[in-house]
Structure formats: structure tokens, C-alpha cells
Scaffold this active site. Structure first.
Site, mmCIF file in Angstrom:
data_model
loop_
_atom_site.group_PDB
_atom_site.id
_atom_site.type_symbol
_atom_site.label_atom_id
_atom_site.label_comp_id
_atom_site.label_asym_id
_atom_site.label_seq_id
_atom_site.Cartn_x
_atom_site.Cartn_y
_atom_site.Cartn_z
ATOM 1 N N ASP A 33 0.829 -1.211 0.000
ATOM 2 C CA ASP A 33 0.000 0.000 0.000
ATOM 3 C C ASP A 33 0.865 1.263 0.000
ATOM 4 O O ASP A 33 1.971 1.272 0.537
ATOM 5 C CB ASP A 33 -0.921 -0.030 1.239
ATOM 6 C CG ASP A 33 -2.118 0.892 1.084
ATOM 7 O OD1 ASP A 33 -2.332 1.432 -0.017
ATOM 8 O OD2 ASP A 33 -2.847 1.086 2.078
ATOM 9 N N ARG A 37 0.188 7.679 -2.701
ATOM 10 C CA ARG A 37 0.763 8.768 -1.892
ATOM 11 C C ARG A 37 2.241 8.989 -2.203
ATOM 12 O O ARG A 37 2.737 10.104 -2.161
ATOM 13 C CB ARG A 37 0.551 8.477 -0.392
ATOM 14 C CG ARG A 37 -0.866 8.830 0.070
ATOM 15 C CD ARG A 37 -1.207 8.161 1.375
ATOM 16 N NE ARG A 37 -1.472 6.739 1.172
ATOM 17 C CZ ARG A 37 -1.540 5.858 2.154
ATOM 18 N NH1 ARG A 37 -1.343 6.238 3.396
ATOM 19 N NH2 ARG A 37 -1.809 4.591 1.882
ATOM 20 N N TRP A 38 2.930 7.904 -2.513
ATOM 21 C CA TRP A 38 4.342 8.022 -2.909
ATOM 22 C C TRP A 38 4.444 8.917 -4.142
ATOM 23 O O TRP A 38 5.287 9.806 -4.206
ATOM 24 C CB TRP A 38 4.903 6.631 -3.218
ATOM 25 C CG TRP A 38 6.338 6.581 -3.599
ATOM 26 C CD1 TRP A 38 7.416 6.399 -2.779
ATOM 27 C CD2 TRP A 38 6.873 6.729 -4.938
ATOM 28 N NE1 TRP A 38 8.588 6.407 -3.513
ATOM 29 C CE2 TRP A 38 8.269 6.622 -4.846
ATOM 30 C CE3 TRP A 38 6.297 6.944 -6.199
ATOM 31 C CZ2 TRP A 38 9.109 6.710 -5.958
ATOM 32 C CZ3 TRP A 38 7.132 7.053 -7.306
ATOM 33 C CH2 TRP A 38 8.529 6.925 -7.175
ATOM 34 N N ASN A 81 -10.904 -2.491 -5.503
ATOM 35 C CA ASN A 81 -10.155 -1.545 -6.327
ATOM 36 C C ASN A 81 -10.817 -1.274 -7.689
ATOM 37 O O ASN A 81 -10.454 -0.307 -8.374
ATOM 38 C CB ASN A 81 -8.699 -2.004 -6.539
ATOM 39 C CG ASN A 81 -7.842 -1.908 -5.285
ATOM 40 O OD1 ASN A 81 -6.935 -2.713 -5.083
ATOM 41 N ND2 ASN A 81 -8.105 -0.921 -4.424
ATOM 42 N N ARG A 84 -12.063 2.310 -8.373
ATOM 43 C CA ARG A 84 -11.168 3.444 -8.658
ATOM 44 C C ARG A 84 -11.463 4.008 -10.054
ATOM 45 O O ARG A 84 -12.129 3.359 -10.857
ATOM 46 C CB ARG A 84 -9.714 2.980 -8.555
ATOM 47 C CG ARG A 84 -9.355 2.586 -7.138
ATOM 48 C CD ARG A 84 -7.878 2.362 -6.957
ATOM 49 N NE ARG A 84 -7.590 2.083 -5.550
ATOM 50 C CZ ARG A 84 -6.401 2.146 -5.003
ATOM 51 N NH1 ARG A 84 -5.360 2.472 -5.727
ATOM 52 N NH2 ARG A 84 -6.244 1.883 -3.715
ATOM 53 N N ARG A 203 -5.270 -1.766 8.670
ATOM 54 C CA ARG A 203 -6.523 -2.499 8.479
ATOM 55 C C ARG A 203 -6.278 -3.648 7.512
ATOM 56 O O ARG A 203 -5.267 -3.706 6.821
ATOM 57 C CB ARG A 203 -7.633 -1.566 7.968
ATOM 58 C CG ARG A 203 -7.282 -0.808 6.711
ATOM 59 C CD ARG A 203 -8.447 0.069 6.220
ATOM 60 N NE ARG A 203 -8.005 0.994 5.198
ATOM 61 C CZ ARG A 203 -7.633 2.251 5.432
ATOM 62 N NH1 ARG A 203 -7.665 2.752 6.650
ATOM 63 N NH2 ARG A 203 -7.225 3.033 4.436
#
Ligand code: IPE
Ligand code: IPE
Ligand code: MG
Length: 254
Positions: A33, A37-38, A81, A84, A203
Site C-alpha cells: 500500500d 501517496r508516494w 479496487n 477506482r 486495516r
């Protein structure tokens, strides 16, 4: 001191030596995960994060082989997913297809058996074919099993198992935990000993709901593309310090 001896003493911790830990997990599962954000932190599109994450997976597979891990299962695409944006989903499908083309021959050479963990239904036919072919090609390999959880959801997996059991007409008394597990995508694999989740989230996100019943969990804030060999080593070291009890009392008095 000879130079060889000095080297041995000061060998960088990035060496590819097997880990000599008190206890190594047989099966490591990873929720990879933090790709988005990376990328965001670098002003890049999310798909650039997924590409970096894919590149990282190559290194983590190699590190796992070096460390002597026998089963590695990675969560690459969940049944959730699909929700998305369309271009991200499509990009992830393309990445898997490329990875199969580029990496499977290499994995085969290294003695890795590839197993798809998840549903083929819902994936485009070309991708389904490639997945089946990689499984067939690597079927006999013994060094490590790489489980790729793609289009995987733990609940869907359990429902799928129940449906097959009903369709086969098993009697209630024939169904116990061991038998049930044979109907899961992971049939024949040991349960994960260690589940790692990167990116700071804590989670389960529908991952290996049945199989992780007694897994040790390891959470790290590191985003997946940055989770390197050293981070894996830290997780394995932490695991080797854990005391697993499985509901028992440790060292009971006779
Ligand atoms: C994990 O990274 C990869 C997939 C779920 C396909 P994310 O894409 O979830 O990255 P974040 O959580 O948005 O940072
Ligand atoms: C879990 O990550 C799925 C994969 C890593 C493939 P998500 O990023 O999809 O999970 P949530 O949405 O944060 O729970
Ligand atoms: Mg995420």
C-alpha cells in the site's frame, strides 16, 4: 586481519545472505500500500507510483529468495479496487500484463512458482490467458511460491468456496476447517505467518480473511515503493522476536 575477514565482519547489511534468525516465517504476505501517496508526494500521477511499486516488488521477490522465504503472497489488486477511476484500473491491468510478459520468464529461471490468488472472472480474456500460462509454466518450481492476489477479496473467496462445496454436494459432516481451506484460492499453501502492511494504514482491507486468522501483523509507515530489502529485514527481525501462542498458555507448568 585479512581483507576477506574484515569484509566479512563489516559486510553491509544489504548482503544477500540468508537471514540467520531464530525463527523465519514460512509464508510472508504483503499488503503493498501507498503507491498513490508516494507518487503524490513527488507531484507524479498515481500510475507512476504503481510503476515504482511494481519495480520494488522485483527487489522484494529477490530479497525474499535470498532470505529463504518459501511463500510470498502480495496483494496487488482487490475486488474493491474496481471502484477506482477507470484509467487507474486500466493502468493496473496493463501493468500486470507487462509484468507477466517481462518477469515470469525470469521468475521461472529462478525456480519460482507463480500462483494467482483471486478470481479470473472479470479480468480481460488476454490477461486470464497469460495468468493461466504463467501458472502452468512454473507449476513444478520448488524454490518459492509467489502468490499474486489480483482481483482478490477475502469475502468473495469464502463465498466462492461455499458455492463450490454446495455444487459438489458435500455433506455437512464432510466439511471441516481443513477441507474448507482446500476450496480457497490458497489451497495447499500454509497460512501466512507474517502479514506486512506498508503506508501506515492499519486495516485488513479484505485480505486473506480466513488464512490470516493467526498471522503476526507488521505495520510500517513506509510507502510500498520505498519498502526495500532493509525494511523487509526489519519486519523479519521483528517477527523473530514475537511469541506466538495460538491460544495456549506459554510454557505451562507440568
Ligand atoms: C496500493 O497503493 C496499490 C493498489 C491498491 C493497487 P494505493 O494505490 O492504494 O496507494 P495509496 O493508498 O492511494 O497511497
Ligand atoms: C489494499 O489497499 C489493496 C491493495 C494493496 C491491492 P487499498 O489502498 O485498496 O485499501 P484501502 O482502500 O485503503 O482499505
Ligand atoms: Mg491504498
Amino acid at each position: 586481519m585479512t581483507s576477506t575477514a574484515r569484509e566479512a565482519q563489516t559486510a553491509p547489511s544489504t548482503s544477500s545472505q540468508p537471514l540467520s534468525l531464530r525463527r523465519l516465517p514460512v509464508h510472508v504476505a504483503i499488503i503493498m500500500d501507498g503507491n498513490g501517496r508516494w507518487a503524490q508526494a513527488r507531484g507524479l500521477p498515481r500510475l507512476a507510483g504503481h510503476r515504482a511499486g511494481t519495480e520494488n516488488l522485483r527487489h522484494i521477490i529477490d530479497a525474499s529468495l535470498d532470505f529463504g522465504i518459501k511463500y510470498l503472497t502480495v496483494y496487488a489488486f482487490s475486488t474493491e479496487n474496481w471502484a477506482r477511476p477507470k484509467d487507474e484500473v486500466e493502468g493496473l491491468m496493463n501493468i500486470l500484463e507487462e509484468v507477466i510478459d517481462m518477469e515470469v520468464p525470469r521468475l521461472h529461471e529462478k525456480g519460482v512458482r507463480v500462483r494467482h490468488i483471486g478470481a479470473l472472472e472479470g479480468l480481460r480474456p488476454e490477461l486470464q490467458r497469460k495468468i493461466r500460462e504463467s501458472e502452468a509454466l512454473t507449476r513444478e518450481n520448488q524454490r518459492m511460491v509467489l502468490g499474486v492476489a489480483f482481483n482478490y477479496g477475502g469475502r468473495a473467496e469464502i463465498v466462492h468456496a461455499v458455492r463450490r462445496i454446495l455444487a459438489e454436494g458435500l455433506r455437512p459432516e464432510e466439511v471441516d476447517e481443513a477441507r474448507f481451506a482446500q476450496y480457497l484460492y490458497t489451497a495447499g499453501m500454509p497460512d501466512p505467518d507474517l502479514v506486512i502492511r506498508t503506508s501506515g494504514e492499519q486495516r485488513i482491507s479484505n485480505f486473506l480473511l480466513w488464512q490470516a486468522a493467526y498471522a503476526e501483523w507488521y505495520f510500517t509507515p513506509v510507502y510500498w515503493p520505498d519498502f526495500d530489502r532493509e525494511e523487509l529485514r526489519k519486519a523479519l527481525e521483528e517477527y523473530s522476536r514475537r511469541e506466538r501462542r495460538f491460544g495456549r498458555v506459554p510454557n505451562p507448568k507440568p
